[in-house]
Design a protein around this motif. Structure first.
Motif, PDB file in Angstrom:
ATOM      1  N   LYS A 199      84.403  -4.244  19.627  1.00  0.00           N
ATOM      2  CA  LYS A 199      83.475  -4.715  18.608  1.00  0.00           C
ATOM      3  C   LYS A 199      83.325  -3.673  17.513  1.00  0.00           C
ATOM      4  CE  LYS A 199      78.723  -6.356  17.981  1.00  0.00           C
ATOM      5  NZ  LYS A 199      77.416  -6.607  18.636  1.00  0.00           N
ATOM      6  N   LEU A 200      83.256  -4.144  16.274  1.00  0.00           N
ATOM      7  CA  LEU A 200      83.096  -3.250  15.134  1.00  0.00           C
ATOM      8  C   LEU A 200      81.627  -3.243  14.727  1.00  0.00           C
ATOM      9  CD1 LEU A 200      85.106  -1.575  13.398  1.00  0.00           C
ATOM     10  CD2 LEU A 200      85.034  -3.435  11.725  1.00  0.00           C
ATOM     11  N   SER A 201      81.010  -2.053  14.761  1.00  0.00           N
ATOM     12  CA  SER A 201      79.600  -1.927  14.401  1.00  0.00           C
ATOM     13  C   SER A 201      79.444  -1.059  13.167  1.00  0.00           C
ATOM     14  CB  SER A 201      78.800  -1.316  15.556  1.00  0.00           C
ATOM     15  OG  SER A 201      78.838  -2.129  16.697  1.00  0.00           O
ATOM     16  N   VAL A 202      78.570  -1.450  12.274  1.00  0.00           N
ATOM     17  CA  VAL A 202      78.311  -0.688  11.056  1.00  0.00           C
ATOM     18  C   VAL A 202      77.966   0.742  11.414  1.00  0.00           C
ATOM     19  CG1 VAL A 202      76.763  -0.436   9.081  1.00  0.00           C
ATOM     20  CG2 VAL A 202      77.551  -2.706   9.774  1.00  0.00           C
ATOM     21  N   ASN A 203      78.589   1.683  10.726  1.00  0.00           N
ATOM     22  CA  ASN A 203      78.445   3.083  11.107  1.00  0.00           C
ATOM     23  C   ASN A 203      78.468   3.982   9.879  1.00  0.00           C
ATOM     24  OD1 ASN A 203      79.904   5.772  12.007  1.00  0.00           O
ATOM     25  ND2 ASN A 203      78.857   4.936  13.791  1.00  0.00           N
ATOM     26  N   ALA A 204      77.432   4.797   9.714  1.00  0.00           N
ATOM     27  CA  ALA A 204      77.340   5.670   8.546  1.00  0.00           C
ATOM     28  C   ALA A 204      78.406   6.752   8.546  1.00  0.00           C
ATOM     29  CB  ALA A 204      75.950   6.306   8.480  1.00  0.00           C
ATOM     30  N   LYS A 205      78.699   7.302   9.710  1.00  0.00           N
ATOM     31  CA  LYS A 205      79.730   8.349   9.802  1.00  0.00           C
ATOM     32  C   LYS A 205      81.097   7.792   9.421  1.00  0.00           C
ATOM     33  CE  LYS A 205      82.089  11.984  11.205  1.00  0.00           C
ATOM     34  NZ  LYS A 205      82.258  13.144  10.303  1.00  0.00           N
ATOM     35  N   ALA A 206      81.426   6.642   9.974  1.00  0.00           N
ATOM     36  CA  ALA A 206      82.701   6.009   9.637  1.00  0.00           C
ATOM     37  C   ALA A 206      82.769   5.710   8.150  1.00  0.00           C
ATOM     38  CB  ALA A 206      82.886   4.727  10.449  1.00  0.00           C
ATOM     39  N   LEU A 407      76.093   4.298  18.524  1.00  0.00           N
ATOM     40  CA  LEU A 407      75.627   3.193  19.340  1.00  0.00           C
ATOM     41  C   LEU A 407      74.556   2.340  18.668  1.00  0.00           C
ATOM     42  CD1 LEU A 407      75.414   4.929  22.820  1.00  0.00           C
ATOM     43  CD2 LEU A 407      77.235   3.494  21.912  1.00  0.00           C
ATOM     44  N   SER A 408      73.850   2.899  17.701  1.00  0.00           N
ATOM     45  CA  SER A 408      72.725   2.150  17.154  1.00  0.00           C
ATOM     46  C   SER A 408      72.755   2.002  15.652  1.00  0.00           C
ATOM     47  CB  SER A 408      71.421   2.845  17.560  1.00  0.00           C
ATOM     48  OG  SER A 408      71.394   4.156  17.061  1.00  0.00           O
ATOM     49  N   ALA A 409      73.908   2.170  15.041  1.00  0.00           N
ATOM     50  CA  ALA A 409      73.988   2.137  13.578  1.00  0.00           C
ATOM     51  C   ALA A 409      73.507   0.811  13.009  1.00  0.00           C
ATOM     52  CB  ALA A 409      75.417   2.411  13.129  1.00  0.00           C
ATOM     53  N   ARG A 410      73.863  -0.285  13.647  1.00  0.00           N
ATOM     54  CA  ARG A 410      73.500  -1.584  13.098  1.00  0.00           C
ATOM     55  C   ARG A 410      71.994  -1.811  13.168  1.00  0.00           C
ATOM     56  NH1 ARG A 410      76.061  -6.168  11.740  1.00  0.00           N
ATOM     57  NH2 ARG A 410      78.049  -5.384  12.491  1.00  0.00           N
ATOM     58  N   ARG A 411      71.346  -1.259  14.194  1.00  0.00           N
ATOM     59  CA  ARG A 411      69.917  -1.512  14.360  1.00  0.00           C
ATOM     60  C   ARG A 411      69.065  -0.662  13.424  1.00  0.00           C
ATOM     61  NH1 ARG A 411      71.301  -0.964  19.844  1.00  0.00           N
ATOM     62  NH2 ARG A 411      70.272   1.053  19.925  1.00  0.00           N
ATOM     63  N   ARG A 412      69.559   0.520  13.047  1.00  0.00           N
ATOM     64  CA  ARG A 412      68.662   1.456  12.394  1.00  0.00           C
ATOM     65  C   ARG A 412      68.746   1.489  10.897  1.00  0.00           C
ATOM     66  NH1 ARG A 412      71.833   5.739  11.047  1.00  0.00           N
ATOM     67  NH2 ARG A 412      73.776   5.925  12.154  1.00  0.00           N
ATOM     68  N   GLN A 413      69.646   0.760  10.257  1.00  0.00           N
ATOM     69  CA  GLN A 413      69.761   0.774   8.794  1.00  0.00           C
ATOM     70  C   GLN A 413      69.856   2.193   8.255  1.00  0.00           C
ATOM     71  OE1 GLN A 413      70.103  -1.906   6.681  1.00  0.00           O
ATOM     72  NE2 GLN A 413      70.444  -2.918   8.620  1.00  0.00           N
ATOM     73  N   SER A 414      70.783   2.996   8.784  1.00  0.00           N
ATOM     74  CA  SER A 414      70.944   4.377   8.334  1.00  0.00           C
ATOM     75  C   SER A 414      72.005   4.492   7.281  1.00  0.00           C
ATOM     76  CB  SER A 414      71.299   5.269   9.521  1.00  0.00           C
ATOM     77  OG  SER A 414      72.531   4.873  10.057  1.00  0.00           O
TER      78      SER A 414
END
Length: 414
Positions: A199-206, A407-414
């Motif tokens: 699964k691809l999750s939104v990620n600030a580092k990426a 693990l939580s990028a999508r939930r936290r709007q970072s």
């Protein structure tokens, strides 16, 4: 930083906190920056340190450079750390991240063309069919590793666009596959995801890594001559909605990612956040914020980059204390925004970094200046903070740049 390296560092740091006696028992190899166990990050932090010192006008010790070149394997790749360089490398221990940052450092320093050429040959040999790279060869590509390799190729004067896999795909084809476009929620569009468990999750580092790579840049970025605002494509309705992102050239895709990244920084008051394991609330993600500064500067958004660096300079002392990779990230962020790394809210980052390794061969006079912030940190270390305090800070730091944001990028709007 890839999930694998972040997780490994977290385990090492946690083990060190639980058994502090092991910290004093470990001996840092001669020439290496930092005194922590180098098993999982020796080459990484050394490459970072050499890059940062070079941008600050410091000529590293020959011992420091020799340590790094001595880590290369016969086939050209680098592992995270070779305890005994007289023994042949175990191929499965070599990784693209260690190789990529080592090559960036050695290419920038100059005089190591043979080492760099062997390394780039190894990287091109382990490129995945989709055009990208994984942490260890043979695994699926990820955006962070692909971005590190793009920077290495660029530093070695290899055109990443001309580096094609056996299927004819480029690194930018792989990066494009990690970007969220018009089919995604409006809040996610332009960002890049990290693949986990299919699964691809939104990620600030990426996103930060991909934005930097889209400009063909490594970790060293010079301030843009003029500020510019990145732009994202407008998504329409109906069948053509997804095409707005599907047609983007590499730099345009990076610009769209920069829009998302700048929005996250602005919403966070100049920094990104991460939810660490077991925590109820997000905490500052210093490492990814530093990466975002460099990425945005590479794309020309100097305004947002400078604001984020200003926040880092005033809030990252505990995170960077005694950590060569963290100090190097801050120095490179300062370089990308035209700030003075000798005076980051009163702290001399360059001096702090040089103190963690062999004495440099040459450097600016400023490097020997002790600021009030440095003196206070030194006093605090001796009187009010035992070694366990900084080790715990290290665990929090690693967690914030590892599990939390992945693990939580999508939930936290970072």
């Amino acid at each position: 930083m890839s999930l694998r390296r972040a997780a490994a560092l977290l385990l090492v740091a946690a083990a060190t906190v639980l058994t502090p006696a092991t910290a004093s028992a470990a001996t840092s190899p001669a020439g290496l920056y930092g005194s922590a166990d180098p098993t999982y990050d020796g080459v990484w932090r050394q490459g970072y340190a050499l890059l940062a010192l070079h941008t600050a006008g410091v000529t590293p010790s020959a011992a420091a450079v020799d340590w790094l070149t001595g880590q290369q394997c016969a086939d050209g790749g680098f592992p995270s750390f070779r305890a005994d360089t007289a023994k042949p490398c175990v191929p499965k221990a070599e990784d693209t991240n260690a190789t990529g940052i080592a090559l960036q450092a050695l290419a920038v320093l100059g005089g190591h063309s043979a080492t760099v050429n062997r390394g780039t040959a190894w990287l091109t040999a382990v490129q995945n069919p989709d055009g990208g790279w994984p942490y260890n060869p043979g695994n699926p590509s990820d955006p962070d590793s692909t971005a590190v390799v793009v920077g290495a190729l660029a530093a070695a004067d290899h055109d990443p666009l001309a580096t094609r896999s056996r299927t004819g795909r480029t690194p930018f084809d792989a990066l494009h596959g990690f970007q969220f476009g018009c089919a995604a929620k409006p809040a996610d569009r332009g960002s890049y995801g990290y693949p986990m468990n299919g699964k691809l999750s939104v990620n600030a580092k990426a996103t930060a890594d991909a934005v930097r790579a889209a400009e063909g840049a490594g970790f060293v970025v010079t301030p843009p001559p003029a500020a510019s605002a990145p732009a994202a494509p407008a998504c329409g309705d109906g069948r053509n909605a997804a095409d707005a992102y599907a047609r983007l050239a590499p730099k345009a895709g990076g610009a769209a990612g920069a829009v998302w990244l700048a929005g996250q920084l602005t919403a966070g008051g100049g920094h990104l956040t991460a939810l660490t394991p077991g925590a109820d609330k997000p905490t500052p993600d210093y490492g990814t914020t530093a990466d975002a500064v460099v990425a945005l500067a590479a794309g020309g958004d100097s305004g947002t980059a400078k604001a984020a660096y200003t926040w880092l300079a005033g809030h990252s002392t505990a995170w960077s204390h005694g950590n060569p990779a963290a100090l190097s990230q801050l120095i490179l962020a300062a370089h990308a925004t035209g700030a003075d790394p000798h005076n980051a809210a009163g702290a001399d980052l360059v001096r702090q970094l040089t103190n963690l390794g062999p004495a440099p061969a040459a450097g600016p006079a400023k490097a020997s200046v002790t600021t009030r912030t440095d003196q206070a940190a030194h006093k605090s270390k001796k009187s009010s903070s035992g070694p366990g305090t900084w080790l715990i800070v290290g665990v929090i730091f690693v967690a914030s740049i590892g599990f939390g944001f992945l693990l939580s990028a999508r939930r936290r709007q970072s």
